[in-house]
Design a protein around this motif. Structure first.
Motif, short mmCIF file in Angstrom:
data_model
loop_
_atom_site.label_atom_id
_atom_site.label_comp_id
_atom_site.label_asym_id
_atom_site.label_seq_id
_atom_site.Cartn_x
_atom_site.Cartn_y
_atom_site.Cartn_z
N GLY A 160 -11.46 -8.26 -4.92
CA GLY A 160 -11.35 -7.63 -6.23
C GLY A 160 -10.00 -7.91 -6.87
O GLY A 160 -9.27 -8.82 -6.48
N PRO A 161 -9.64 -7.08 -7.87
CA PRO A 161 -8.37 -7.31 -8.56
C PRO A 161 -7.19 -7.05 -7.62
O PRO A 161 -7.15 -6.04 -6.92
CB PRO A 161 -8.39 -6.32 -9.72
CG PRO A 161 -9.42 -5.31 -9.35
CD PRO A 161 -10.38 -5.96 -8.42
N LEU A 162 -6.27 -7.98 -7.62
CA LEU A 162 -5.14 -7.92 -6.71
C LEU A 162 -3.99 -7.12 -7.33
O LEU A 162 -3.60 -7.35 -8.47
CB LEU A 162 -4.67 -9.34 -6.38
CG LEU A 162 -3.53 -9.48 -5.39
CD1 LEU A 162 -3.97 -8.95 -4.03
CD2 LEU A 162 -3.13 -10.93 -5.26
N GLU A 163 -3.49 -6.18 -6.59
CA GLU A 163 -2.28 -5.43 -6.95
C GLU A 163 -1.18 -5.86 -5.99
O GLU A 163 -1.10 -5.35 -4.86
CB GLU A 163 -2.52 -3.92 -6.83
CG GLU A 163 -3.42 -3.35 -7.88
CD GLU A 163 -2.80 -3.38 -9.27
OE1 GLU A 163 -1.56 -3.48 -9.39
OE2 GLU A 163 -3.57 -3.33 -10.24
N PRO A 164 -0.34 -6.81 -6.39
CA PRO A 164 0.62 -7.39 -5.45
C PRO A 164 1.61 -6.38 -4.87
O PRO A 164 1.92 -6.45 -3.69
CB PRO A 164 1.36 -8.45 -6.27
CG PRO A 164 0.68 -8.55 -7.57
CD PRO A 164 -0.29 -7.44 -7.70
N LEU A 165 2.10 -5.44 -5.68
CA LEU A 165 3.06 -4.48 -5.16
C LEU A 165 2.45 -3.59 -4.09
O LEU A 165 3.07 -3.29 -3.08
CB LEU A 165 3.63 -3.63 -6.30
CG LEU A 165 4.53 -4.33 -7.30
CD1 LEU A 165 4.96 -3.38 -8.39
CD2 LEU A 165 5.74 -4.92 -6.61
N LEU A 166 1.22 -3.19 -4.32
CA LEU A 166 0.54 -2.34 -3.35
C LEU A 166 0.24 -3.13 -2.07
O LEU A 166 0.40 -2.60 -0.96
CB LEU A 166 -0.75 -1.80 -3.96
CG LEU A 166 -1.35 -0.57 -3.33
CD1 LEU A 166 -0.34 0.57 -3.32
CD2 LEU A 166 -2.59 -0.17 -4.09
N LEU A 167 -0.17 -4.36 -2.21
CA LEU A 167 -0.43 -5.21 -1.06
C LEU A 167 0.84 -5.40 -0.24
O LEU A 167 0.82 -5.29 0.99
CB LEU A 167 -0.99 -6.56 -1.51
CG LEU A 167 -1.31 -7.56 -0.40
CD1 LEU A 167 -2.47 -7.05 0.44
CD2 LEU A 167 -1.63 -8.91 -1.00
N VAL A 168 1.95 -5.67 -0.90
CA VAL A 168 3.22 -5.83 -0.20
C VAL A 168 3.63 -4.54 0.49
O VAL A 168 4.11 -4.56 1.63
CB VAL A 168 4.32 -6.31 -1.18
CG1 VAL A 168 5.71 -6.21 -0.57
CG2 VAL A 168 4.06 -7.73 -1.63
N GLY A 169 3.43 -3.40 -0.17
CA GLY A 169 3.79 -2.12 0.43
C GLY A 169 3.02 -1.84 1.71
O GLY A 169 3.61 -1.47 2.73
N PHE A 170 1.71 -2.05 1.69
CA PHE A 170 0.91 -1.81 2.89
C PHE A 170 1.18 -2.86 3.96
O PHE A 170 1.14 -2.55 5.15
CB PHE A 170 -0.57 -1.73 2.55
CG PHE A 170 -0.96 -0.41 1.96
CD1 PHE A 170 -1.00 0.73 2.75
CD2 PHE A 170 -1.27 -0.29 0.62
CE1 PHE A 170 -1.34 1.96 2.21
CE2 PHE A 170 -1.62 0.93 0.07
CZ PHE A 170 -1.65 2.07 0.87
N VAL A 224 -5.47 -2.18 8.52
CA VAL A 224 -6.90 -2.16 8.21
C VAL A 224 -7.13 -2.12 6.70
O VAL A 224 -8.16 -2.59 6.21
CB VAL A 224 -7.57 -0.96 8.92
CG1 VAL A 224 -8.98 -0.71 8.45
CG2 VAL A 224 -7.55 -1.18 10.43
N TYR A 225 -6.18 -1.59 5.94
CA TYR A 225 -6.30 -1.54 4.49
C TYR A 225 -6.21 -2.93 3.85
O TYR A 225 -6.72 -3.15 2.75
CB TYR A 225 -5.18 -0.70 3.88
CG TYR A 225 -5.29 0.78 4.03
CD1 TYR A 225 -6.16 1.38 4.93
CD2 TYR A 225 -4.52 1.63 3.24
CE1 TYR A 225 -6.24 2.75 5.06
CE2 TYR A 225 -4.59 3.00 3.36
CZ TYR A 225 -5.46 3.56 4.27
OH TYR A 225 -5.54 4.91 4.38
N LEU A 226 -5.53 -3.86 4.50
CA LEU A 226 -5.19 -5.14 3.87
C LEU A 226 -6.40 -6.00 3.50
O LEU A 226 -6.42 -6.53 2.38
CB LEU A 226 -4.22 -5.91 4.76
CG LEU A 226 -2.86 -5.22 4.95
CD1 LEU A 226 -2.03 -5.98 5.95
CD2 LEU A 226 -2.13 -5.08 3.63
N PRO A 227 -7.40 -6.19 4.36
CA PRO A 227 -8.52 -7.05 3.94
C PRO A 227 -9.25 -6.52 2.71
O PRO A 227 -9.64 -7.30 1.84
CB PRO A 227 -9.45 -7.04 5.17
CG PRO A 227 -8.59 -6.70 6.31
CD PRO A 227 -7.53 -5.79 5.76
N GLY A 228 -9.41 -5.22 2.60
CA GLY A 228 -10.08 -4.65 1.44
C GLY A 228 -9.29 -4.82 0.16
O GLY A 228 -9.85 -4.83 -0.93
#
Length: 122
Positions: free
Chosen positions: A31-41, A23-27
């Motif tokens: 806005g500004p993309l944080e690739p490491l955080l996106l990959v982690g989640f 559920v965190y992924l679409p949000g």
């Protein structure tokens, strides 16, 4: 509580956790993309859902995916500290608790093999 019921509860908890993280992924894409955080989640969501399926099916690889889930929780906490989202003590708590819980789950799931194959010949 008997073992098959406990395994189904573990599978349910893993699925809920995986969906919760998904559920965190679409949000995160707005806005500004944080690739490491996106990959982690993304890893947490995928590992949680795949581990739930593996536990539910009694797969031999399920404990490995649960351990990968714990590693992704710890790495995501490190990423959150690196970008300044959370304090390092909170990240340390998240990482340690995540690793301990996933190791306990993996050892329980891996103990005794698959419940579906017990009692079958050869």
């Amino acid at each position: 509580m008997n073992r098959p019921t406990a395994l189904m509860l573990i599978a349910f908890a893993l699925a809920v956790f995986g969906i919760y993280r998904a559920v965190y992924l679409p949000g995160m894409l707005v806005g500004p993309l944080e690739p490491l955080l996106l990959v982690g989640f993304l890893l947490q969501a995928a590992c949680g859902i795949v581990a739930a399926f593996g536990v539910w099916r009694g797969a031999s690889w399920a404990p490995l995916v649960i351990i990968l889930l714990g590693a992704s929780i710890a790495l995501t906490a490190v990423f959150e500290v690196l970008i300044g989202m959370i304090a390092y003590l909170r990240a340390l708590l998240d990482a340690v608790v995540g690793i301990i819980i996933t190791l306990l789950m993996a050892s329980y799931v891996g103990r005794g093999g698959s419940s579906r194959t017990k009692g079958r010949a050869g």
